[in-house]
Design a protein around this motif. Sequence first.
Motif, PDB file in Angstrom:
ATOM      1  N   LEU A   1     -19.199  -5.086 -11.557  1.00  0.00           N
ATOM      2  CA  LEU A   1     -19.661  -6.056 -10.390  1.00  0.00           C
ATOM      3  C   LEU A   1     -21.020  -5.792  -9.937  1.00  0.00           C
ATOM      4  N   ALA A   2     -21.184  -4.215  -9.811  1.00  0.00           N
ATOM      5  CA  ALA A   2     -22.437  -3.918  -9.324  1.00  0.00           C
ATOM      6  C   ALA A   2     -23.602  -3.931 -10.515  1.00  0.00           C
ATOM      7  N   LEU A   3     -23.153  -3.902 -11.504  1.00  0.00           N
ATOM      8  CA  LEU A   3     -23.978  -4.107 -12.575  1.00  0.00           C
ATOM      9  C   LEU A   3     -24.126  -5.369 -13.039  1.00  0.00           C
ATOM     10  N   GLY A   4     -23.753  -6.431 -12.545  1.00  0.00           N
ATOM     11  CA  GLY A   4     -23.653  -7.789 -12.946  1.00  0.00           C
ATOM     12  C   GLY A   4     -23.099  -8.181 -14.070  1.00  0.00           C
ATOM     13  N   GLU A   5     -22.090  -7.539 -14.396  1.00  0.00           N
ATOM     14  CA  GLU A   5     -21.161  -7.944 -15.540  1.00  0.00           C
ATOM     15  C   GLU A   5     -20.013  -8.643 -15.257  1.00  0.00           C
ATOM     16  N   ASN A   6     -19.255  -9.456 -16.059  1.00  0.00           N
ATOM     17  CA  ASN A   6     -18.164 -10.016 -15.755  1.00  0.00           C
ATOM     18  C   ASN A   6     -16.897  -9.123 -15.986  1.00  0.00           C
TER      19      ASN A   6
ATOM     20  N   SER B   1     -14.039 -10.323 -18.548  1.00  0.00           N
ATOM     21  CA  SER B   1     -14.259 -10.386 -20.152  1.00  0.00           C
ATOM     22  C   SER B   1     -15.398  -9.655 -20.366  1.00  0.00           C
ATOM     23  N   PHE B   2     -15.119  -8.191 -20.048  1.00  0.00           N
ATOM     24  CA  PHE B   2     -16.160  -7.231 -20.478  1.00  0.00           C
ATOM     25  C   PHE B   2     -15.761  -6.820 -21.759  1.00  0.00           C
ATOM     26  N   GLY B   3     -16.656  -7.094 -23.013  1.00  0.00           N
ATOM     27  CA  GLY B   3     -16.340  -6.476 -24.293  1.00  0.00           C
ATOM     28  C   GLY B   3     -14.958  -6.878 -24.679  1.00  0.00           C
ATOM     29  N   GLY B   4     -14.468  -8.078 -24.224  1.00  0.00           N
ATOM     30  CA  GLY B   4     -13.277  -8.623 -24.846  1.00  0.00           C
ATOM     31  C   GLY B   4     -11.933  -8.074 -23.785  1.00  0.00           C
ATOM     32  N   ILE B   5     -12.341  -7.340 -22.879  1.00  0.00           N
ATOM     33  CA  ILE B   5     -11.219  -6.840 -21.931  1.00  0.00           C
ATOM     34  C   ILE B   5     -11.228  -7.392 -20.623  1.00  0.00           C
ATOM     35  N   ASP B   6     -10.058  -7.671 -20.168  1.00  0.00           N
ATOM     36  CA  ASP B   6      -9.931  -8.290 -18.755  1.00  0.00           C
ATOM     37  C   ASP B   6      -9.229  -7.403 -17.867  1.00  0.00           C
ATOM     38  N   TYR B   7     -10.343  -6.512 -17.089  1.00  0.00           N
ATOM     39  CA  TYR B   7      -9.875  -5.638 -16.245  1.00  0.00           C
ATOM     40  C   TYR B   7      -9.297  -6.255 -14.983  1.00  0.00           C
ATOM     41  N   ILE B   8      -9.452  -7.500 -14.425  1.00  0.00           N
ATOM     42  CA  ILE B   8      -8.777  -8.147 -13.254  1.00  0.00           C
ATOM     43  C   ILE B   8      -7.440  -8.151 -13.612  1.00  0.00           C
ATOM     44  N   ASP B   9      -6.992  -8.687 -14.590  1.00  0.00           N
ATOM     45  CA  ASP B   9      -5.553  -8.592 -15.266  1.00  0.00           C
ATOM     46  C   ASP B   9      -4.961  -7.401 -15.259  1.00  0.00           C
ATOM     47  N   SER B  10      -5.632  -6.421 -15.509  1.00  0.00           N
ATOM     48  CA  SER B  10      -4.919  -5.042 -15.427  1.00  0.00           C
ATOM     49  C   SER B  10      -4.723  -4.804 -14.081  1.00  0.00           C
ATOM     50  N   ILE B  11      -5.556  -5.148 -12.995  1.00  0.00           N
ATOM     51  CA  ILE B  11      -5.093  -4.782 -11.708  1.00  0.00           C
ATOM     52  C   ILE B  11      -4.160  -5.517 -11.219  1.00  0.00           C
ATOM     53  N   ALA B  12      -4.088  -7.036 -11.474  1.00  0.00           N
ATOM     54  CA  ALA B  12      -2.955  -7.706 -10.955  1.00  0.00           C
ATOM     55  C   ALA B  12      -1.518  -7.477 -11.750  1.00  0.00           C
ATOM     56  N   LYS B  13      -1.811  -6.898 -13.016  1.00  0.00           N
ATOM     57  CA  LYS B  13      -0.348  -6.595 -13.442  1.00  0.00           C
ATOM     58  C   LYS B  13       0.235  -5.351 -12.885  1.00  0.00           C
ATOM     59  N   SER B  14      -0.613  -4.464 -12.168  1.00  0.00           N
ATOM     60  CA  SER B  14      -0.194  -3.256 -11.557  1.00  0.00           C
ATOM     61  C   SER B  14       0.706  -3.556 -10.199  1.00  0.00           C
ATOM     62  N   PHE B  15       0.715  -4.905  -9.910  1.00  0.00           N
ATOM     63  CA  PHE B  15       1.065  -5.330  -8.708  1.00  0.00           C
ATOM     64  C   PHE B  15       2.735  -5.326  -8.980  1.00  0.00           C
ATOM     65  N   ASP B  16       3.583  -4.699  -8.025  1.00  0.00           N
ATOM     66  CA  ASP B  16       4.857  -4.553  -8.557  1.00  0.00           C
ATOM     67  C   ASP B  16       5.685  -5.658  -7.371  1.00  0.00           C
ATOM     68  N   GLY B  17       5.086  -6.464  -6.736  1.00  0.00           N
ATOM     69  CA  GLY B  17       5.816  -7.408  -5.803  1.00  0.00           C
ATOM     70  C   GLY B  17       5.455  -6.928  -4.444  1.00  0.00           C
ATOM     71  N   LYS B  18       5.193  -5.759  -4.131  1.00  0.00           N
ATOM     72  CA  LYS B  18       4.745  -5.430  -2.998  1.00  0.00           C
ATOM     73  C   LYS B  18       3.368  -4.575  -2.598  1.00  0.00           C
ATOM     74  N   GLN B  19       3.021  -4.146  -3.497  1.00  0.00           N
ATOM     75  CA  GLN B  19       1.765  -3.160  -3.719  1.00  0.00           C
ATOM     76  C   GLN B  19       1.339  -2.948  -5.097  1.00  0.00           C
ATOM     77  N   PHE B  20       0.011  -2.448  -5.049  1.00  0.00           N
ATOM     78  CA  PHE B  20      -0.598  -1.932  -6.436  1.00  0.00           C
ATOM     79  C   PHE B  20      -0.225  -0.494  -6.765  1.00  0.00           C
ATOM     80  N   GLY B  21      -0.035  -0.456  -8.230  1.00  0.00           N
ATOM     81  CA  GLY B  21      -0.141   1.151  -8.499  1.00  0.00           C
ATOM     82  C   GLY B  21       1.106   1.587  -8.056  1.00  0.00           C
TER      83      GLY B  21
END
Length: 171
Positions: A61-66, A69-89
Amino acid sequence: STQDSDGGFGGNEMYTDWAAIALGAAGTEDTVKTKIVEFVKAHNKISAIVTDNERRVMALLALGENPYSFGGIDYIDSIAKSFDGKQFGNDEFINDDIFALIPLASVGYTEKDEIIRKDISFLIAKQKQNGSWENGVDITSAAVQGLTPFSAMTDVSTALRQAKKYLKDTQ
């Protein structure tokens, strides 16, 4: 002057991501930024450690990149998938929960999103009586940054007031 020839900093991704965040905040628009983007592209992968992915999103985000979809990778999805129903990670740590809020708020998540509401509840339950998180200035300051976009929520505004008092009293 400390940037490595490959565009990174300190020989690793973590230092480079933090440098990208700092330089992005400073508005750097020169070859330093271009070289960082190239470094990040060369080290573009989802980590098993959620805080690595959260930090990477902040850097993108600081670099102005998406980050979706950065180089075919969805980093937002990886964060959302780490949610266990109450918290992340990892539920033994709160830094992963705090650092999830910062990038998710930056890409449009709001208090209307269940994962945000539940994570905030988890974080607020971890706040100490003295207003801190983990009795530390650093993690409390990060919590303030993570929670501030959601300050319209009643529990959040109370937690922020307590945290700010702790930080002021600790100076």
